[in-house]
Design an enzyme around this catalytic site. Sequence first.
Site, PDB file in Angstrom:
ATOM      1  N   LYS A  78       8.507  -0.979   7.667  1.00 54.17           N
ATOM      2  CA  LYS A  78       7.131  -0.734   8.110  1.00 54.17           C
ATOM      3  C   LYS A  78       6.830  -1.600   9.334  1.00 54.17           C
ATOM      4  CE  LYS A  78       2.404  -0.553   6.169  1.00 54.17           C
ATOM      5  NZ  LYS A  78       1.545  -0.764   4.988  1.00 54.17           N
ATOM      6  N   SER A 172      -1.640   3.032   3.610  1.00 55.64           N
ATOM      7  CA  SER A 172      -1.244   2.889   4.988  1.00 55.64           C
ATOM      8  C   SER A 172       0.265   3.004   5.219  1.00 55.64           C
ATOM      9  CB  SER A 172      -1.706   1.531   5.509  1.00 55.64           C
ATOM     10  OG  SER A 172      -1.049   0.478   4.838  1.00 55.64           O
ATOM     11  N   SER A 196      -1.811   0.673  -0.661  1.00 56.44           N
ATOM     12  CA  SER A 196      -0.986   1.274   0.393  1.00 56.44           C
ATOM     13  C   SER A 196       0.488   1.458   0.081  1.00 56.44           C
ATOM     14  CB  SER A 196      -1.101   0.459   1.675  1.00 56.44           C
ATOM     15  OG  SER A 196      -2.309   0.756   2.303  1.00 56.44           O
TER      16      SER A 196
HETATM   17  N1  GLN Z   1      -6.681   2.193   1.812  1.00 55.84           N
HETATM   18  C1  GLN Z   1      -7.033   0.815   1.667  1.00 55.84           C
HETATM   19  C2  GLN Z   1      -7.713   0.319   2.906  1.00 55.84           C
HETATM   20  O1  GLN Z   1      -7.874   1.077   3.796  1.00 55.84           O
HETATM   21  C3  GLN Z   1      -5.845  -0.015   1.307  1.00 55.84           C
HETATM   22  C4  GLN Z   1      -4.965  -0.315   2.452  1.00 55.84           C
HETATM   23  C5  GLN Z   1      -3.784  -1.135   2.082  1.00 55.84           C
HETATM   24  O2  GLN Z   1      -3.444  -1.281   0.913  1.00 55.84           O
HETATM   25  N2  GLN Z   1      -3.173  -1.731   3.087  1.00 55.84           N
HETATM   26  O3  GLN Z   1      -8.085  -0.806   3.002  1.00 55.84           O
END
Ligand code: GLN
Length: 507
Positions: A78, A172, A196
Amino acid sequence: MTQLNEFTLAQARDAIASKQVSAVELTQAHIAAIENARALGAFVVETPDQALAMAAAADARIAKGEAGPLEGLPIGVKDLYATKGVHTQACSHILDGFKPAYESSVTANLWRDGAVMLGKLNMDEFAMGSSNETSFYGPVASPWLPAGWSAEKARAAAATKDKKGLLVPGGSSGGSASAVAAHLCLGATASDTGGSIRQPAAFTGTVGIKPTYGRCSRWGMVAFASSLDQAGPIARNVRDCAIMLRSMAGYDPKDTTSVDAPVPDYEKAIGASIKGRKIGIPKEYRVDGMPEEIDALWSRGVEWLRAAGAEIVEISLPHTKYALPAYYIVAPAEASSNLARYDGVRYGLRVAGRDIQEMYENTRAEGFGPEVRRRIMIGAYVLSAGYYDAYYVRAQKIRTLIRRDFETAFAAGVDAILTPATPSAAFGIGEKTNADPVEMYLNDVFTVTVNMAGLPGLAVPAGLSKDGLPLGLQLIGRPFDEETLFSLAQVVEDAAGRIDLPKPWWS
Ligand code: GLN
């Protein structure tokens, strides 16, 4: 013979050990698969030369009998993880041109164990999002097709800049999930601040685990919300996830929140009996408007675990409904503080101005996308002198109550908790727009509690929706008891049967 990129990570490991394939051959197969799948937008940077050099070095170690546990296995990283000399931008414009002089601890652990890096994976900007639509590099498409779509229609949509109508892979870690599901890599690093790892895994029919807070080092992982961020893997099955996590995890003196505890051989937990294990079913996770198919999936999961000898008990986690609003105060607060460092002075983008103040303003206005700007503004607001007590302090108190809910359940003998991973199957790119960000935030309703409490959580595919799309279940465990999650998830995986990807339409 199967194509080399059809191997699971464990199969590839065994094929290398028995000298059936070389690391170079395996890597070449994945490089070709990546080149054929550019339409998905999963990788933002491909590093084939580096991959082949790492693979050749792996083959040399294998020949000398010095193979590590991941020797010669090609994986994706990532874009959140610092990789020495290689593009690291958390898919933001503000880190334009940033190539770190250091390696993140988690990726260093993977290379120490012999893994091969194929490139950097797309993600939501600074890991903020649930659909991989906030990336500076554009959206990622899921390899799963919307109901009724032909391969031609999908290819035409994938060729456009916004890939509208194709399915999101979740976010994400959307690039990680899409690349793993499409067989572009054997596994991938991901990160989870509010879901995410687990939500994209659920959307793509892959397995992802967010380990206990402190299990993996955060050093060299671009910070979003430091008290919630955790590294973890996404892979095609439970065993592969266990193998990857063992290499990623471990104490790191460079991260003060890293925990000095031995890392078990998680693979040993696969296939262990779950007889007599107590599984909690939290009634508060039966949220209003939850589709019938999610409810049915959850009930099937309960039956599978019961059939394997687990004891099922109903539990209550009474503060669940406050988790999402509290998360969207705590996470932006920490983000606004962490992202203050991007000022155009030391690295990344710089947009000139008449004086230094204007240079800061121009750089940050141009460097951050709309979702990141929204989070910074919310964060600065809830931390401001006038509103700190009303929002931030209260959210922290709620966080304590959420943690206590789980502690109470575990103290009553519950070994793990079973819930759905997401409130729906994957939606279309462009379907949930910026007009109502809360609609997007609702994706995290089942996952954020786990980050707020610092617990381990795993998402495992458990069936298909009425449109033929993957749906996942979530298992939540006691702190540092990832092993129980792997044992339980293997039971779910075996009972659900193989969830095959649709035919590759992208090449
Ligand atoms: N969807 C969540 C956010 O937008 C979690 C993102 C994540 O876990 N990095 O904050």
